[in-house]
Design a protein around this motif. Structure first.
Motif, PDB file in Angstrom:
ATOM      1  N   ARG A   1      -3.318   3.029  -8.070  1.00  0.00           N
ATOM      2  CA  ARG A   1      -3.376   1.603  -7.739  1.00  0.00           C
ATOM      3  C   ARG A   1      -3.519   1.345  -6.241  1.00  0.00           C
ATOM      4  O   ARG A   1      -3.804   0.225  -5.830  1.00  0.00           O
ATOM      5  CB  ARG A   1      -2.124   0.892  -8.266  1.00  0.00           C
ATOM      6  N   ARG A   2      -3.294   2.379  -5.438  1.00  0.00           N
ATOM      7  CA  ARG A   2      -3.392   2.180  -3.994  1.00  0.00           C
ATOM      8  C   ARG A   2      -4.795   1.739  -3.582  1.00  0.00           C
ATOM      9  O   ARG A   2      -4.956   0.999  -2.609  1.00  0.00           O
ATOM     10  CB  ARG A   2      -2.982   3.442  -3.243  1.00  0.00           C
ATOM     11  N   TRP A   3      -5.813   2.196  -4.316  1.00  0.00           N
ATOM     12  CA  TRP A   3      -7.182   1.802  -3.973  1.00  0.00           C
ATOM     13  C   TRP A   3      -7.412   0.331  -4.277  1.00  0.00           C
ATOM     14  O   TRP A   3      -8.097  -0.362  -3.529  1.00  0.00           O
ATOM     15  CB  TRP A   3      -8.180   2.677  -4.725  1.00  0.00           C
TER      16      TRP A   3
ATOM     17  N   LEU B   1       0.824  -1.207   0.000  1.00  0.00           N
ATOM     18  CA  LEU B   1       0.000   0.000   0.000  1.00  0.00           C
ATOM     19  C   LEU B   1       0.855   1.252   0.000  1.00  0.00           C
ATOM     20  O   LEU B   1       0.611   2.191  -0.785  1.00  0.00           O
ATOM     21  CB  LEU B   1      -0.927  -0.001   1.220  1.00  0.00           C
TER      22      LEU B   1
ATOM     23  N   THR C   1       2.629   1.939  -3.299  1.00  0.00           N
ATOM     24  CA  THR C   1       1.759   2.431  -4.383  1.00  0.00           C
ATOM     25  C   THR C   1       0.990   3.675  -3.956  1.00  0.00           C
ATOM     26  O   THR C   1       0.002   4.041  -4.598  1.00  0.00           O
ATOM     27  CB  THR C   1       0.762   1.329  -4.798  1.00  0.00           C
ATOM     28  N   TRP C   2       1.429   4.320  -2.884  1.00  0.00           N
ATOM     29  CA  TRP C   2       0.687   5.433  -2.298  1.00  0.00           C
ATOM     30  C   TRP C   2       0.486   6.590  -3.262  1.00  0.00           C
ATOM     31  O   TRP C   2      -0.536   7.271  -3.244  1.00  0.00           O
ATOM     32  CB  TRP C   2       1.415   5.927  -1.046  1.00  0.00           C
TER      33      TRP C   2
ATOM     34  N   TYR D   1       6.171   6.888   1.573  1.00  0.00           N
ATOM     35  CA  TYR D   1       5.362   7.477   0.521  1.00  0.00           C
ATOM     36  C   TYR D   1       5.951   8.791   0.017  1.00  0.00           C
ATOM     37  O   TYR D   1       5.451   9.361  -0.950  1.00  0.00           O
ATOM     38  CB  TYR D   1       3.930   7.730   1.016  1.00  0.00           C
TER      39      TYR D   1
ATOM     40  N   LEU E   1      -5.646  -1.518  -1.575  1.00  0.00           N
ATOM     41  CA  LEU E   1      -6.393  -1.405  -0.321  1.00  0.00           C
ATOM     42  C   LEU E   1      -7.585  -2.354  -0.289  1.00  0.00           C
ATOM     43  O   LEU E   1      -7.808  -3.057   0.701  1.00  0.00           O
ATOM     44  CB  LEU E   1      -6.868   0.034  -0.124  1.00  0.00           C
TER      45      LEU E   1
END
Length: 255
Positions: A175-177, A167, A170-171, A226, A180
């Motif tokens: 793509r972080r969503w 996570l 990819t913050w 991040y 997640l």
């Protein structure tokens, strides 16, 4: 001129400084409260209660029996498969591959976060297990028995550790969503399989989640994985992960 004097007075005012500081850092403070303090507080409560009573909580056994009542051959295969995928040692080659990529890309900050969180998670888990000496449930014959101590769940801790690393890496992207959402489902699935197989009490899984959550978020607030790029100021080139942040340089200079 009067505006300058007024601004200087506001800067010198402790109350004004405190107000501005809280406004500027409210996100970090909120994350510290919700992501670090509360999970560790829950972990502490669980630890103290189980230390006083090894049998655990009144809801441990009923939840286990409720999950076991759904047992069937298809779920047996799924649970055993998830247990193997979520094995803490299985994460080593995955994290090793990610670490190699970060090394080649010279993303030192992200690499430092990965190594610190991974090694720390293992140390915390092994230390807690040896200190607590909580035996695993003996309610039925498990199809995938375990012999080590139960508290906290290593699978639960490993799942959150891996998802947290992915996570934060990819913050800065959309793509972080995806990480997640899929990561949350993975964490829940791993926790479910530990209960379904009868090798952990619910409080073991909850404790693993809480301590891993507090640890991974706490380390992120210090290392800031991040922060892959810093904004350019006065035409200077932006800092990348091979350089320290201004506040980190200042701390080293003071020492």
């Amino acid at each position: 001129m009067e505006k300058v004097k007024k601004a200087n007075k506001e800067i010198q005012s402790p109350l004004s400084f405190l107000k501005n500081l809280l406004i500027a850092r409210w996100r970090s403070l909120l994350l510290l409260l919700i992501g670090v303090y509360l999970p560790l507080q829950v972990f502490e409560i669980l630890t103290v209660k189980i230390w006083e009573n090894k049998a655990g909580f009144p809801w441990d056994v009923p939840i286990l029996l409720a999950v076991h009542s759904t047992a069937n051959p298809q779920l047996d295969v799924l649970a055993v498969t998830l247990a193997r995928i979520g094995e803490p040692w299985t994460a080593i080659p995955i994290l090793g591959a990610i670490a190699l990529i970060l090394l080649l890309q010279k993303r030192w900050r992200s690499l430092a976060y990965l190594l610190t969180v991974s090694v720390g998670s293992v140390i915390i888990n092994r230390t807690a297990k040896e200190l607590m000496h909580r035996v695993r449930p003996q309610l039925w014959q498990s199809i995938a028995p375990e012999s080590s101590f139960a508290f906290p769940s290593g699978h639960a801790m490993a799942s959150i550790t891996v998802v947290a690393i992915l996570l934060f890496l990819t913050w800065d992207s959309s793509r972080r969503w995806l990480v997640l959402i899929l990561g949350s489902l993975y964490i829940i699935a791993i926790g479910w399989c530990r209960l379904y197989l009868g090798v952990h009490f619910p409080s073991d899984v909850l404790a693993g989640w809480m301590v891993a959550l507090g640890w991974t978020i706490g380390v992120s607030l210090i290392i800031k994985p991040y922060r892959t790029k810093a904004k350019s100021v006065d035409g200077e080139p932006p800092d990348d992960e091979t350089t320290l942040l201004p506040e980190e340089r200042e701390l080293i200079t003071k020492e």
